[in-house]
Design a protein around this motif. Sequence first.
Motif, PDB file in Angstrom:
ATOM      1  N   ARG A   1      27.084 -69.297 -50.988  1.00 55.01           N
ATOM      2  CA  ARG A   1      27.779 -70.433 -50.375  1.00 55.01           C
ATOM      3  C   ARG A   1      27.041 -71.745 -50.669  1.00 55.01           C
ATOM      4  O   ARG A   1      27.666 -72.746 -51.016  1.00 55.01           O
ATOM      5  CB  ARG A   1      27.885 -70.220 -48.866  1.00 55.01           C
ATOM      6  CG  ARG A   1      28.647 -71.323 -48.138  1.00 55.01           C
ATOM      7  CD  ARG A   1      28.783 -71.041 -46.662  1.00 55.01           C
ATOM      8  NE  ARG A   1      27.485 -70.971 -45.999  1.00 55.01           N
ATOM      9  CZ  ARG A   1      26.935 -69.863 -45.548  1.00 55.01           C
ATOM     10  NH1 ARG A   1      27.556 -68.704 -45.677  1.00 55.01           N
ATOM     11  NH2 ARG A   1      25.758 -69.886 -44.941  1.00 55.01           N
ATOM     12  N   ASP A   2      25.722 -71.704 -50.551  1.00 57.62           N
ATOM     13  CA  ASP A   2      24.930 -72.904 -50.841  1.00 57.62           C
ATOM     14  C   ASP A   2      25.050 -73.298 -52.305  1.00 57.62           C
ATOM     15  O   ASP A   2      25.082 -74.501 -52.632  1.00 57.62           O
ATOM     16  CB  ASP A   2      23.462 -72.658 -50.489  1.00 57.62           C
ATOM     17  CG  ASP A   2      23.239 -72.515 -48.996  1.00 57.62           C
ATOM     18  OD1 ASP A   2      24.137 -72.921 -48.225  1.00 57.62           O
ATOM     19  OD2 ASP A   2      22.190 -71.986 -48.601  1.00 57.62           O
ATOM     20  N   ALA A   3      25.112 -72.301 -53.180  1.00 61.81           N
ATOM     21  CA  ALA A   3      25.243 -72.588 -54.612  1.00 61.81           C
ATOM     22  C   ALA A   3      26.589 -73.256 -54.902  1.00 61.81           C
ATOM     23  O   ALA A   3      26.665 -74.191 -55.715  1.00 61.81           O
ATOM     24  CB  ALA A   3      25.098 -71.303 -55.416  1.00 61.81           C
ATOM     25  N   ARG A   4      27.641 -72.786 -54.231  1.00 62.73           N
ATOM     26  CA  ARG A   4      28.964 -73.402 -54.417  1.00 62.73           C
ATOM     27  C   ARG A   4      28.967 -74.843 -53.927  1.00 62.73           C
ATOM     28  O   ARG A   4      29.491 -75.744 -54.592  1.00 62.73           O
ATOM     29  CB  ARG A   4      30.039 -72.582 -53.687  1.00 62.73           C
ATOM     30  CG  ARG A   4      30.349 -71.237 -54.333  1.00 62.73           C
ATOM     31  CD  ARG A   4      31.636 -70.646 -53.766  1.00 62.73           C
ATOM     32  NE  ARG A   4      31.520 -70.378 -52.348  1.00 62.73           N
ATOM     33  CZ  ARG A   4      31.091 -69.211 -51.834  1.00 62.73           C
ATOM     34  NH1 ARG A   4      30.730 -68.234 -52.652  1.00 62.73           N
ATOM     35  NH2 ARG A   4      31.037 -69.032 -50.533  1.00 62.73           N
ATOM     36  N   LYS A   5      28.352 -75.073 -52.753  1.00 63.13           N
ATOM     37  CA  LYS A   5      28.293 -76.430 -52.206  1.00 63.13           C
ATOM     38  C   LYS A   5      27.500 -77.347 -53.130  1.00 63.13           C
ATOM     39  O   LYS A   5      27.882 -78.496 -53.359  1.00 63.13           O
ATOM     40  CB  LYS A   5      27.645 -76.403 -50.823  1.00 63.13           C
ATOM     41  CG  LYS A   5      28.516 -75.802 -49.725  1.00 63.13           C
ATOM     42  CD  LYS A   5      27.800 -75.877 -48.383  1.00 63.13           C
ATOM     43  CE  LYS A   5      28.679 -75.322 -47.267  1.00 63.13           C
ATOM     44  NZ  LYS A   5      27.983 -75.389 -45.939  1.00 63.13           N
ATOM     45  N   SER A   6      26.389 -76.811 -53.639  1.00 58.40           N
ATOM     46  CA  SER A   6      25.553 -77.607 -54.537  1.00 58.40           C
ATOM     47  C   SER A   6      26.302 -77.966 -55.817  1.00 58.40           C
ATOM     48  O   SER A   6      26.180 -79.085 -56.330  1.00 58.40           O
ATOM     49  CB  SER A   6      24.276 -76.820 -54.865  1.00 58.40           C
ATOM     50  OG  SER A   6      23.468 -77.537 -55.753  1.00 58.40           O
ATOM     51  N   LYS A   7      27.104 -77.009 -56.304  1.00 57.92           N
ATOM     52  CA  LYS A   7      27.862 -77.259 -57.525  1.00 57.92           C
ATOM     53  C   LYS A   7      28.923 -78.330 -57.301  1.00 57.92           C
ATOM     54  O   LYS A   7      29.132 -79.205 -58.152  1.00 57.92           O
ATOM     55  CB  LYS A   7      28.509 -75.954 -57.993  1.00 57.92           C
ATOM     56  CG  LYS A   7      29.114 -76.031 -59.384  1.00 57.92           C
ATOM     57  CD  LYS A   7      29.590 -74.662 -59.842  1.00 57.92           C
ATOM     58  CE  LYS A   7      30.157 -74.734 -61.263  1.00 57.92           C
ATOM     59  NZ  LYS A   7      30.605 -73.407 -61.731  1.00 57.92           N
ATOM     60  N   VAL A   8      29.594 -78.253 -56.138  1.00 58.32           N
ATOM     61  CA  VAL A   8      30.606 -79.263 -55.811  1.00 58.32           C
ATOM     62  C   VAL A   8      29.965 -80.638 -55.682  1.00 58.32           C
ATOM     63  O   VAL A   8      30.477 -81.642 -56.181  1.00 58.32           O
ATOM     64  CB  VAL A   8      31.337 -78.883 -54.503  1.00 58.32           C
ATOM     65  CG1 VAL A   8      32.221 -80.030 -54.026  1.00 58.32           C
ATOM     66  CG2 VAL A   8      32.173 -77.625 -54.708  1.00 58.32           C
ATOM     67  N   LYS A   9      28.805 -80.678 -54.988  1.00 57.94           N
ATOM     68  CA  LYS A   9      28.095 -81.942 -54.802  1.00 57.94           C
ATOM     69  C   LYS A   9      27.630 -82.510 -56.141  1.00 57.94           C
ATOM     70  O   LYS A   9      27.737 -83.710 -56.390  1.00 57.94           O
ATOM     71  CB  LYS A   9      26.893 -81.716 -53.891  1.00 57.94           C
ATOM     72  CG  LYS A   9      26.142 -82.976 -53.549  1.00 57.94           C
ATOM     73  CD  LYS A   9      25.006 -82.667 -52.593  1.00 57.94           C
ATOM     74  CE  LYS A   9      24.225 -83.945 -52.243  1.00 57.94           C
ATOM     75  NZ  LYS A   9      23.111 -83.665 -51.310  1.00 57.94           N
ATOM     76  N   GLU A  10      27.132 -81.620 -57.006  1.00 54.19           N
ATOM     77  CA  GLU A  10      26.671 -82.050 -58.323  1.00 54.19           C
ATOM     78  C   GLU A  10      27.830 -82.592 -59.158  1.00 54.19           C
ATOM     79  O   GLU A  10      27.684 -83.595 -59.862  1.00 54.19           O
ATOM     80  CB  GLU A  10      26.011 -80.866 -59.033  1.00 54.19           C
ATOM     81  CG  GLU A  10      25.408 -81.211 -60.376  1.00 54.19           C
ATOM     82  CD  GLU A  10      24.752 -80.010 -61.036  1.00 54.19           C
ATOM     83  OE1 GLU A  10      24.470 -80.087 -62.236  1.00 54.19           O
ATOM     84  OE2 GLU A  10      24.542 -79.000 -60.344  1.00 54.19           O
ATOM     85  N   LYS A  11      28.978 -81.931 -59.052  1.00 53.89           N
ATOM     86  CA  LYS A  11      30.154 -82.380 -59.796  1.00 53.89           C
ATOM     87  C   LYS A  11      30.628 -83.746 -59.303  1.00 53.89           C
ATOM     88  O   LYS A  11      30.983 -84.621 -60.102  1.00 53.89           O
ATOM     89  CB  LYS A  11      31.285 -81.348 -59.658  1.00 53.89           C
ATOM     90  CG  LYS A  11      32.507 -81.645 -60.506  1.00 53.89           C
ATOM     91  CD  LYS A  11      33.539 -80.535 -60.377  1.00 53.89           C
ATOM     92  CE  LYS A  11      34.761 -80.825 -61.242  1.00 53.89           C
ATOM     93  NZ  LYS A  11      35.788 -79.752 -61.117  1.00 53.89           N
ATOM     94  N   LYS A  12      30.576 -83.923 -57.975  1.00 53.17           N
ATOM     95  CA  LYS A  12      30.974 -85.209 -57.401  1.00 53.17           C
ATOM     96  C   LYS A  12      30.017 -86.309 -57.837  1.00 53.17           C
ATOM     97  O   LYS A  12      30.447 -87.418 -58.198  1.00 53.17           O
ATOM     98  CB  LYS A  12      31.004 -85.104 -55.878  1.00 53.17           C
ATOM     99  CG  LYS A  12      31.415 -86.391 -55.180  1.00 53.17           C
ATOM    100  CD  LYS A  12      31.387 -86.234 -53.671  1.00 53.17           C
ATOM    101  CE  LYS A  12      31.743 -87.546 -52.986  1.00 53.17           C
ATOM    102  NZ  LYS A  12      31.675 -87.415 -51.501  1.00 53.17           N
ATOM    103  N   LEU A  13      28.725 -86.014 -57.800  1.00 58.64           N
ATOM    104  CA  LEU A  13      27.729 -86.999 -58.199  1.00 58.64           C
ATOM    105  C   LEU A  13      27.871 -87.356 -59.672  1.00 58.64           C
ATOM    106  O   LEU A  13      27.740 -88.532 -60.053  1.00 58.64           O
ATOM    107  CB  LEU A  13      26.329 -86.436 -57.930  1.00 58.64           C
ATOM    108  CG  LEU A  13      25.148 -87.358 -58.247  1.00 58.64           C
ATOM    109  CD1 LEU A  13      25.226 -88.625 -57.415  1.00 58.64           C
ATOM    110  CD2 LEU A  13      23.828 -86.639 -57.993  1.00 58.64           C
ATOM    111  N   LEU A  14      28.155 -86.347 -60.492  1.00 56.17           N
ATOM    112  CA  LEU A  14      28.347 -86.610 -61.923  1.00 56.17           C
ATOM    113  C   LEU A  14      29.549 -87.515 -62.139  1.00 56.17           C
ATOM    114  O   LEU A  14      29.516 -88.427 -62.970  1.00 56.17           O
ATOM    115  CB  LEU A  14      28.530 -85.288 -62.672  1.00 56.17           C
ATOM    116  CG  LEU A  14      28.717 -85.395 -64.187  1.00 56.17           C
ATOM    117  CD1 LEU A  14      27.490 -86.052 -64.823  1.00 56.17           C
ATOM    118  CD2 LEU A  14      28.955 -84.019 -64.803  1.00 56.17           C
TER     119      LEU A  14
END
Length: 393
Positions: free
Chosen positions: A204-217
């Motif tokens: 779950r944390d990995a999914r959240k981190s990926k979403v956050k990273e995608k948003k930041l990118l």
Amino acid sequence: MALDSDSDDGMDAFMDKFKAERYKKALNEDNWEEELDRIPLFMKSIPDEIDPMKYPDLACLQAIIHDDDRTPEEQVRNLKDEANEYFKEKSYEKAVLVYTAALKRNYEKNGDDKDTNMVLFTNRAAAQFHLGNIRSALKDAAIARKLKPDHLKALMRGAQCCVELRQFAEALWWCDEGLKVHPTDKKLQELRAAADKQKRAAERDARKSKVKEKKLLGEKKALLAAIQERGVKLHQPDKPQHGSDSEDEDGGSSVAMAVLSLDALITQEATGARVFLDEQGVLHWPVLLLYPEHQQTDFISAFCENSCFLDHLAVMFGEELPPWDTDRKYLPQNLQVFFEDAAERLYQVNPETSLLEVLQHKRFLVKAGSPSFFVLVEGSAFRVAFLKGRRLM
């Protein structure tokens, strides 16, 4: 050389305490001869029967001297027992050393004694685990399981190691292998449930981190596009800047845009500020103002691209001047602003010019995401000295 008073006082106190206290490990005054005769070095004769409780030092020496007289099985068993005692005392480093010695002796003397090796590897895995040597513990647990696939302690230890290493899928595998042969073991069931819970949380944390990273990118790409549209050039440290007028005569739309990089928009480590795009599509830059005459600086965390330098200077040097301006000459109307290009040439900036106009100058490069400017006092002796020998454009 005389000691200072503090040293004298400390020594006197120590000597007084030394005289007053009795040495706790000294021989008994009443039977010191008998006690002295129990120490191997001072023994007049060796007793026929050595009681380890009465003669522990002598028993230890006898064990060392006559160790080769014992069978290989006894030697290994003694080492294992010694290691187990160290483990119980939580002397895990010593336990690891003695378990290792026992394994070496067992392989030398009883190479096919798999059961003993399995126990020793399992026990050493436990000691390594308590020392925090998790990968070494996992390796030992894997060897122990290979020697005896249904050994519960080895299976438990392997699963625990994987959990510590956050290898939750592997931890579940160890648990499942154990539950195949020990389906009712509660500790193994609890360990599997805990590993599964942590695995789900990690995913779950990995999914959240990926979403956050995608948003930041996405935000960085939008920011980069806004900078490109304005023709602002970012300095790329690993790309040499020659500073010739011919390389960017068109305002930098072609060559300079090629060196734009998301990595250049790094967060300022010292301040936490960075260039950002507001909801109205306006850029705000972290700007550094340098006052070399007094070795002072001002940091403006969000300098709006549409604001001019005079707006900020009027605030910073308005009614109250900074304490370092002892001559009271840093008045807004007396100040001049300069920037330096890649060739260390200075360009004077009209204080009433907007930040965006300066950033769009063909010779301006934004370094590390933060534009910087020199501020000097017009007509001052320092200004003359500072500009002497420099190329002022």
